[in-house]
Design a protein around this motif. Sequence first.
Motif: not given
Lengths: 451, 624
Positions: A172, A175-176, A179, A449, A451, B49-50, B275-276
């Motif tokens: 995490v 990938d984020y 955050y 997580l 958007k 992004g990643s 994931y969103c």
Amino acid sequence: MDDTIAAISTSSGVGAISIIRVSGKDSIQIVNKIFKGKNLNNVKTHTINYGYIVEKEKKIDEVLVTVMKAPKTFTAEDTVEINCHGGIITTKKILELLILNGCRLAEPGEFTKRAYLNERIDLLEAEAVMDIINSKTEKSLSLAINQLSGNTSNLINKLKEKELKILSNIEVNIDYPEYEDIEVLTNDKILPKLEEIKEEMKDIIKNSEEGKLIKEGINTAIIGRPNVGKSSLLNLLLEEEKAIVTDIEGTTRDIIEGKIVLNGIILNILDTAGIRKTDNIVEEIGVKKSIELIDKSDLILFVLNNNEQLTEEEMNIMEKVKEKKYITIINKCDLENKLEIEKLNLKNIIYMSTLNKEGIIELKNKIIEIYDLEEIENNDMTYLNNARSIALLKESLNLVENAIKNIKNAFPIDIVEIDIKESCTKLNEILGENYNENLLNELFSNFCLGK
Amino acid sequence: MNYEIIVVGGGHAGCEAALASARKGHNTLLITGNINNIADMPCNPSIGGSAKGIVVREIDALGGEMGVNADKGLIQIKMLNSGKGPAVQALRAQADKITYPKEMLKTLKNTKNLEIKEGMVEDLIIEENKVKGIILEDNTKILSEIVILTTGTYLKADIMVGDTRRREGPHGERPSNHLSDNLRKYGLKIIRLKTGTPQRIDKNSIDFTKTKKELGDNVYRTFSFDRKASYDIDKQVPCHLVYTTEETHKIIRENLNKSSMYGGLNDVTGVGPRYCPSIEDKVVRFADKERHQLFLEPESLYYDDIYLQGFSTSMPYDVQEKMVHSIKGLENAKILKYAYAIEYDAIYPTQMKLSLENKIIENLFTAGQINGTSGYEEAAGQGLIAGINAALKLEGKDPLILKRNEAYIGVLIDDLVTKGIRDPYRLLTSRAEYRLLLRSDNADLRLREYGHQVGLINDERYNNYLNKIKKIEEVKEILNNNKITPTEEVNKFLEEHNSSILKDGISLYNLLKRTEINMENIKNFIELNYEEEILNEVEIDIKYEGYIKKANQEAEKMLKLENKKIPKDIDYSKIKNIASEAKQKLQEINPESLGQALRISGVNPSDISILSVYLKRNYKNESK
């Protein structure tokens, strides 16, 4: 087909000799790594070679190794057969060593399958093999699941979950990356978590090996000076339990004098001949022999004579005995007490008279108590009971130790993670689960997580 | 007029597909509902992004457009994860939502062999399971040899806000109402997916003093391997950070029944991305969290919309107003566009081959959200591959299939085709098993050769790449050939850098292997007149040599299975002893190799053993 496989080829149980078969392109090289004797890489094909299987210089067994180079072998691949000395413990130990050195445990029927694929056997035979492969895989699959029931799989699962937690947190963070309300796992934070996992793994391995002892036999030595009643104790035990006296000679290693089955658990009574032979000779040799025997054993029955004073050798042996699981037997209680019991700094004392067959029940109860045999019978066994699982857990542990080393060397997190990930994959292999799905699920269920 | 290739849809997948096809010399038509929406960014105003940032680099290495175009349109850029090691670094840029599409349209218009038309495609011309062209809503037929569908979210799109549902695509565009039903009619399995986008806030109504500023990097960066940065480092536009409050969470909890997702309104059937999650999802699932982080991202230099990242929702307008105003800094915020959820049809992706051609309808390719992915980069990556493979098919050549150890694009397509999807698919670094190989810095080293082979990388760009390889080798050789000895000076230097002192001589190559020694330190011992990029590459190669080698060995093992092809006409029902679940899955996916078969969930290693024996026996010559 490209990896090298190994398996015990002889039926399990106590036989004079066990054969471990290794097949595949690296088989000679791998066996050579754990073999002390001629360099197997240089020997001629179809030769038998004498030597030792060693683990870090420590001799495990004296063996004969048959080296057969492709294509004239059963599988049509390079094949090595290790003839070792019967006992399950030694044979499995050798198999474990092979796996740790790069072999994969063969699937059921895999040697035959390879023989077919390499066109060594014909179609008709192959059809039969297919059925065997299938039925055996199904069986071994359910077997694998059964053996991992309850507590054992819980233990592995707990380890896996701990690793997954670390991994998903790292993922995490990767990938984020922006955050900030998710804890950023730095090497410093991972280190104690890994140390904890490492200790737990070590514990399970230790317990498993103990568990294996219980299942495969506890090597028990009866130690004592001449004439304290070792032989009568042995006979009493054997007689009482109507034991199968196997007395398998033919090795330079331990000779198992007899087997007793106690509550379903096997005691392998080791030969005390070494000491008996010294009965009429100098006593020092006896001490030396005793110490060697203590080293080899899991359980010591230390026999003393109630009718005699403690000797210096006995005092010496006593110190050594205390390093192991032991029971102190004070024999000849039918005679006058001359033994200075107060000088004995020993526990688990049983008073016996082998002559009058007294104390034998107490002795057996003591053994049961020490190994918690009743407990084990009734409960789920919390250990891994096959070579494959133990080898996998050891590999997993190695990887954790590697990750710890990398952290200490200040490697970046994505490199540190590689070993943790692989360690987790090994745990999953024990459990028969899929790593990647696990991780993604963990990732999405534990972190917030979006958007 | 007949075309060789028709691309339906002008989003990120469509643009790449059309460009690849036209640049490879094929007469191409790009047909879209609205030319003004070409290369539009309907959701977040960022590229990269990643993992995604690495995809953009891969697209560039192969000769696609996204990297170049993002470089033209970025207003902020940074390297993510720079402290976390070489394998996971990735670029992310804030892209201007005006400049990016404008530049892309310019490129499309200047491309030979490419024509752009407006039109709504509602059906395909299919003869004997082979596509022959498209049919527009007014029944106009346009013929072609190959059709690439890149329709994004426009198949039967429904926009949902609170309890309202409208049949329309992003920006109120008209969706295609019949294309997905027609595809179903031709035998394809269609699924319904859902995604969402947050509010846009008027920049002038935000109190930025209550927010935290997030800046771009202070070194120049580009996605493209061949371009010099064209932006001004000091004029990068910042993003800002804000947080939800207890009040926000209270409003959400009290109004849950009004959300189309939680209230069970609108009978939402689409599956949303894990994931969103929407903000209501986050508040419910992570009830103990006191606050959630939100980003204010500028959409463009040319208008005032600020994208409120992290706040996607399907609450009605009045609730959204309250929610937004409960955030510090946004008390007086003016919402320019409300958040909405969008539901759309997609094709279940296991019906494709690894080339992205459909298994049921020949010469039909699909790419992007229609295949169940989400994200501009994922779409563009597929679009590029679909375009290349459509062209290669016309040319009678084998398709370009990137392996899992070669590219994130390879991982993406293999995952889609082999495993299928449950929710819109987003690339994550954790989906790649060989991510130490799939780095941002080496995308060109991995893929440029392919780009050149298929004809999308010209000689000039190719020579740049060859030159880079040469320089890397040179530096390695220099480091190997130069030793330092344990002089007092050397050891003093090492001590100062917390490195153990020398007893014997050591090559600079081996010295660089020490974690505490970096390339800058090495320069203390030897002059190295090479670009940063080259030295960085060498440093990674040397420092992580062991792990890279291990990853390569693992990959080789996989490749061996990958190279064991399974004949297309195999009948799994005839193979005895394979478990029935596995049989069914194998029949459904019809994997191209044993390697792919092993990745199918529900297929066990023992099934693969049996399959390999069966292949060896029945297809002796082919499987060798």
